[in-house]
Scaffold this motif. Structure first.
Motif, mmCIF file in Angstrom:
data_model
loop_
_atom_site.group_PDB
_atom_site.id
_atom_site.type_symbol
_atom_site.label_atom_id
_atom_site.label_comp_id
_atom_site.label_asym_id
_atom_site.label_seq_id
_atom_site.Cartn_x
_atom_site.Cartn_y
_atom_site.Cartn_z
ATOM 1 N N VAL A 76 0.694 -1.200 -0.023
ATOM 2 C CA VAL A 76 -0.116 -0.488 0.126
ATOM 3 C C VAL A 76 0.905 0.997 -0.245
ATOM 4 O O VAL A 76 1.447 1.384 1.240
ATOM 5 C CB VAL A 76 -1.041 -0.254 1.212
ATOM 6 N N VAL A 77 0.557 2.516 -0.972
ATOM 7 C CA VAL A 77 1.432 2.996 -1.647
ATOM 8 C C VAL A 77 0.722 4.575 -0.835
ATOM 9 O O VAL A 77 -0.680 4.576 -1.896
ATOM 10 C CB VAL A 77 2.168 3.649 -2.302
ATOM 11 N N ASP A 78 0.935 5.631 0.261
ATOM 12 C CA ASP A 78 0.457 6.662 -0.050
ATOM 13 C C ASP A 78 0.442 7.511 -0.781
ATOM 14 O O ASP A 78 1.644 7.835 -0.533
ATOM 15 C CB ASP A 78 -0.020 7.184 1.638
ATOM 16 N N GLY A 79 -0.413 7.760 -0.923
ATOM 17 C CA GLY A 79 -0.703 9.001 -2.356
ATOM 18 C C GLY A 79 -0.297 10.334 -1.259
ATOM 19 O O GLY A 79 0.528 11.621 -2.537
ATOM 20 N N ASP A 80 0.233 10.869 -0.714
ATOM 21 C CA ASP A 80 0.444 12.124 0.195
ATOM 22 C C ASP A 80 1.710 11.699 -0.119
ATOM 23 O O ASP A 80 2.075 12.114 1.448
ATOM 24 C CB ASP A 80 -0.053 12.308 1.692
ATOM 25 N N ARG A 81 2.670 11.609 -1.142
ATOM 26 C CA ARG A 81 4.114 11.956 -1.048
ATOM 27 C C ARG A 81 4.640 13.022 -1.922
ATOM 28 O O ARG A 81 3.864 13.698 -2.566
ATOM 29 C CB ARG A 81 4.939 10.310 -1.284
ATOM 30 N N SER A 82 6.101 13.027 -2.057
ATOM 31 C CA SER A 82 6.472 13.993 -2.761
ATOM 32 C C SER A 82 6.465 13.436 -3.865
ATOM 33 O O SER A 82 6.319 12.254 -4.470
ATOM 34 C CB SER A 82 8.191 14.753 -2.555
ATOM 35 N N VAL A 83 6.944 14.556 -5.123
ATOM 36 C CA VAL A 83 7.152 13.780 -6.542
ATOM 37 C C VAL A 83 8.263 12.741 -6.593
ATOM 38 O O VAL A 83 8.336 11.667 -7.225
ATOM 39 C CB VAL A 83 7.006 15.213 -7.395
ATOM 40 N N ALA A 84 8.881 13.274 -6.143
ATOM 41 C CA ALA A 84 10.383 12.518 -6.593
ATOM 42 C C ALA A 84 10.521 11.323 -5.663
ATOM 43 O O ALA A 84 10.605 10.317 -5.982
ATOM 44 C CB ALA A 84 11.491 12.784 -5.705
ATOM 45 N N GLU A 85 10.039 11.024 -4.484
ATOM 46 C CA GLU A 85 9.389 9.651 -3.336
ATOM 47 C C GLU A 85 8.462 8.624 -4.999
ATOM 48 O O GLU A 85 8.414 7.230 -4.803
ATOM 49 C CB GLU A 85 8.636 10.083 -2.628
ATOM 50 N N LEU A 86 7.397 9.593 -5.604
ATOM 51 C CA LEU A 86 6.249 8.572 -6.513
ATOM 52 C C LEU A 86 6.653 8.341 -7.392
ATOM 53 O O LEU A 86 6.722 7.048 -7.051
ATOM 54 C CB LEU A 86 4.647 9.539 -6.255
ATOM 55 N N GLU A 87 7.992 8.949 -7.430
ATOM 56 C CA GLU A 87 8.251 8.389 -8.830
ATOM 57 C C GLU A 87 8.940 6.806 -8.861
ATOM 58 O O GLU A 87 9.231 6.063 -8.949
ATOM 59 C CB GLU A 87 8.775 9.898 -9.681
ATOM 60 N N THR A 88 10.107 7.651 -7.316
ATOM 61 C CA THR A 88 10.895 6.499 -6.836
ATOM 62 C C THR A 88 9.854 5.283 -6.789
ATOM 63 O O THR A 88 10.594 4.401 -7.452
ATOM 64 C CB THR A 88 11.825 6.885 -6.114
ATOM 65 N N ILE A 89 8.890 4.681 -5.979
ATOM 66 C CA ILE A 89 8.807 4.301 -5.281
ATOM 67 C C ILE A 89 7.841 3.149 -7.035
ATOM 68 O O ILE A 89 7.771 2.008 -6.937
ATOM 69 C CB ILE A 89 7.105 4.155 -4.675
ATOM 70 N N ALA A 90 7.286 3.956 -7.452
ATOM 71 C CA ALA A 90 6.571 3.785 -8.937
ATOM 72 C C ALA A 90 8.145 2.511 -9.294
ATOM 73 O O ALA A 90 7.634 1.474 -10.430
ATOM 74 C CB ALA A 90 6.161 4.776 -9.547
ATOM 75 N N ALA A 91 9.632 3.019 -9.472
ATOM 76 C CA ALA A 91 9.756 2.652 -10.506
ATOM 77 C C ALA A 91 10.524 1.491 -9.835
ATOM 78 O O ALA A 91 10.635 -0.098 -10.558
ATOM 79 C CB ALA A 91 11.288 3.269 -11.045
ATOM 80 N N ARG A 92 9.893 1.351 -8.789
ATOM 81 C CA ARG A 92 10.773 -0.090 -8.145
ATOM 82 C C ARG A 92 10.095 -0.657 -7.986
ATOM 83 O O ARG A 92 9.638 -2.109 -7.909
ATOM 84 C CB ARG A 92 10.861 0.148 -6.748
ATOM 85 N N VAL A 93 8.214 -1.024 -7.884
ATOM 86 C CA VAL A 93 7.344 -1.714 -8.004
ATOM 87 C C VAL A 93 7.358 -2.041 -9.718
ATOM 88 O O VAL A 93 7.669 -3.952 -9.832
ATOM 89 C CB VAL A 93 5.942 -0.618 -8.457
ATOM 90 N N ARG A 94 7.727 -1.431 -10.374
ATOM 91 C CA ARG A 94 8.354 -2.212 -12.073
ATOM 92 C C ARG A 94 9.956 -2.584 -12.160
ATOM 93 O O ARG A 94 9.290 -4.414 -12.464
ATOM 94 C CB ARG A 94 8.663 -0.983 -13.444
ATOM 95 N N GLN A 95 10.755 -2.523 -11.839
ATOM 96 C CA GLN A 95 11.835 -3.384 -10.964
ATOM 97 C C GLN A 95 11.530 -4.421 -11.028
ATOM 98 O O GLN A 95 12.043 -5.799 -10.936
ATOM 99 C CB GLN A 95 12.797 -2.897 -10.510
ATOM 100 N N HIS A 96 10.671 -4.917 -9.132
ATOM 101 C CA HIS A 96 10.478 -5.874 -8.439
ATOM 102 C C HIS A 96 9.568 -6.380 -8.912
ATOM 103 O O HIS A 96 9.388 -7.441 -8.134
ATOM 104 C CB HIS A 96 11.166 -5.722 -6.528
ATOM 105 N N ARG A 97 8.604 -5.801 -9.739
ATOM 106 C CA ARG A 97 6.745 -6.663 -10.287
ATOM 107 C C ARG A 97 6.683 -6.986 -8.890
ATOM 108 O O ARG A 97 6.160 -8.441 -8.423
ATOM 109 C CB ARG A 97 7.220 -8.234 -11.118
ATOM 110 N N ILE A 98 7.001 -5.761 -8.199
ATOM 111 C CA ILE A 98 5.603 -5.937 -6.876
ATOM 112 C C ILE A 98 4.028 -5.489 -7.005
ATOM 113 O O ILE A 98 4.186 -4.422 -7.139
ATOM 114 C CB ILE A 98 6.452 -5.289 -5.892
#
Length: 520
Positions: free
Chosen positions: A79-101
């Motif tokens: 569960v990813v809380d959307g109340d984050r900075s732009v940099a945090e959201l971009e980094t988390i999304a990249a990790r989601v794709r990389q690790h297939r989670i």
């Protein structure tokens, strides 16, 4: 290898019910659109799809209401809380794709505009992942009309374009990157056509408006006289069509699910026993004062936003090499300089048109007046603070006191887009005036949307900078806990106060005769 998941049972009249199967690999290549009025079972259908496909494919859910966070306990979604900075959201999304989670981006804490921005940042980061990470993934977007609206609403045009562009990329260009969009909407008429047109599979639920029934019938290849079937569908019943579902329109009944939303349809329960004469005393008992609110230093620091143009200009001015020193006029004493800056800001904002002038134009005018008054160079942050203070319209006598200096000290630590709203409310509280309406706040901030002004007041309330409440008449009262001030009750829906237009100077024609206007 063909992988099919069970969505429930077929519900065609006169036929033996059978399993309603969905070809998962075909869905990844052709995308899915779900439509149905509120209460038709769209979220239940999406939950069934997610639960059945969870063992086979990665899933990312854009969840505006927090309905799907329960998937984390049963299926391990992050569960990813959307109340984050732009940099945090971009980094988390990249990790989601990389690790297939599999992940759920929950946006329930944000207002409509911030939901659009957060979803756009996250979807764009999924879309822009490295080619090595283009793994198959289902991207489920609930209430898609919020993120790809057919027309602009109360949100800013910038946020709408950003969100609409991300949704268009998902539905139009996401297939080659392994992204399969599954979008659900209450009404097709609210959804942007270039987003809806890219879906090849359809699940149409209950709907009542003629225009929505006709459009659903057109998408499924039904005759107009058959469109009435969508008005008669029960909750959880849909008409399916598409290469991943059925080659002809097929009524289905969605099966049961293992998880449940945190909310749900309210159930009727017996009312409590009548309280009799004690009811009035129970309801109208004195309201106890709550605990003291945290000070500004104890509040959670917000993530730093991306630098604005004015901040970049300020950095350039601060770091530019100093010129050859010339003979300069003696600097004004700090108190005298502060009074001069406040007077210049009041002069500029005395013109009602100044409220809607772009900030760079106001900054240029401010600098010219400072040079004429020999005040010296002014940083953009200092200019912005004095202009926002002048937007409040506070009486000059009150503005010269120590109480207003305290308000300015608090305002220096507030983000630029909320600073003016805070000072407008603080000025009304200091003067004991009624709480300004949303339209009045919007006018003084140079905005044309009362909804945007209302949203910024809510942001201040959320951060405990301003606390609002409503009295018995529906009027709004705003308290400034940091300063101990409170406004008088004011109607939040009242129109903005348009100042009287100054008389125009009389102009003469070539013969010295006063010119007449076209209306005269």
């Amino acid at each position: 290898m063909k992988i099919e998941i069970d969505m429930g049972a077929t519900a065609a009249s006169g036929a033996v019910p059978g399993p309603a199967m969905l070809d998962l690999e075909e869905l990844l290549a052709t995308r899915l659109l779900v439509q149905g009025n509120s209460g038709s079972g769209k979220s239940h259908l999406l939950r069934r799809l997610l639960e059945q496909s969870a063992p086979h494919v990665q899933q990312v859910v854009i969840d505006p209401e927090g309905d799907f966070v329960g998937l984390a306990e049963r299926f391990g979604h992050v569960v990813v809380d959307g109340d984050r900075s732009v940099a945090e959201l971009e980094t988390i999304a990249a990790r989601v794709r990389q690790h297939r989670i599999s992940a759920v981006l929950t946006l329930e804490k944000l207002d409509a505009e911030m939901q659009m921005r957060a979803a756009a940042v996250f979807l764009n980061a999924l879309f822009d992942a490295d080619r090595d990470h283009w793994f198959p993934a289902l991207i489920i977007v609930d209430e898609a009309q919020l993120f790809a609206p057919a027309v602009s609403g109360d949100v800013s045009e910038e946020a709408r374009k950003l969100s609409l562009g991300a949704m268009t990329n998902l539905m139009c260009r996401g297939r080659k990157r392994g992204l399969a969009g599954v979008i659900a909407t209450q009404r097709l008429a609210k959804l942007a056509k270039n987003v809806a047109a890219e879906a090849t599979n359809f699940l149409m639920g209950r709907t009542f408006l003629d225009i929505d029934m006709a459009r659903a019938a057109d998408l499924l290849g039904l005759e107009r006289r058959q469109a009435e079937v969508f008005r008669e569908l029960q909750r959880g019943h849909f008409v399916a069509l598409g290469p991943a579902l059925s080659r002809r329109p097929l009524p289905i009944r969605v099966g049961s699910v293992e998880t449940a939303p945190r909310g749900g349809t309210p159930k009727l329960t017996p009312l409590p026993e009548p309280a009799g004469a004690d009811a009035r005393d129970l309801i109208l008992a004195p309201v106890p004062l709550g605990p003291a609110r945290a000070s500004a230093a104890e509040r959670r620091a917000a993530a730093p936003p991306a630098p604005s143009v004015n901040q970049l200009l300020e950095e350039i001015v601060r770091n530019r090499p100093t010129a050859v020193p010339a003979e300069e006029a003696p600097a004004l004493p700090p108190e005298e300089r502060e009074r001069a800056l406040r007077a210049i800001a009041r002069e500029i904002m005395a013109d009602p048109d100044s409220f809607f002038r772009p900030e760079p134009v106001l900054f240029g005018d401010f600098q010219v007046r400072c040079r004429i008054g020999k005040v010296g160079a002014v940083a953009p942050a200092e200019f912005r603070l004095h202009i926002n203070a002048a937007r409040s319209g506070l009486d000059p006598e009150l503005a010269s006191g120590a109480d207003w200096d305290r308000a300015l000290g608090v305002a220096r630590a507030i983000p630029d887009d909320l600073q003016a709203v805070y000072l407008i409310v603080a000025a009304a509280a200091l003067a004991g005036a009624p709480c300004p309406s949303d339209s009045e706040v919007a006018r003084r901030c140079g905005m044309h949307s009362a909804g945007r002004a209302r949203s910024r007041v809510k942001h201040l309330d959320k951060g405990d900078l301003v606390v609002t409440r409503s009295d018995m008449s529906g009027n709004r009262v705003a308290a400034v806990p940091e300063l101990g001030w409170e406004t008088a009750p004011g109607d939040p829906n009242a129109p903005a106060r348009i100042p009287d237009e100054a008389p125009r100077p009389e102009t003469l024609d070539l013969f010295g005769t006063p010119e007449r206007s076209a209306a005269e």
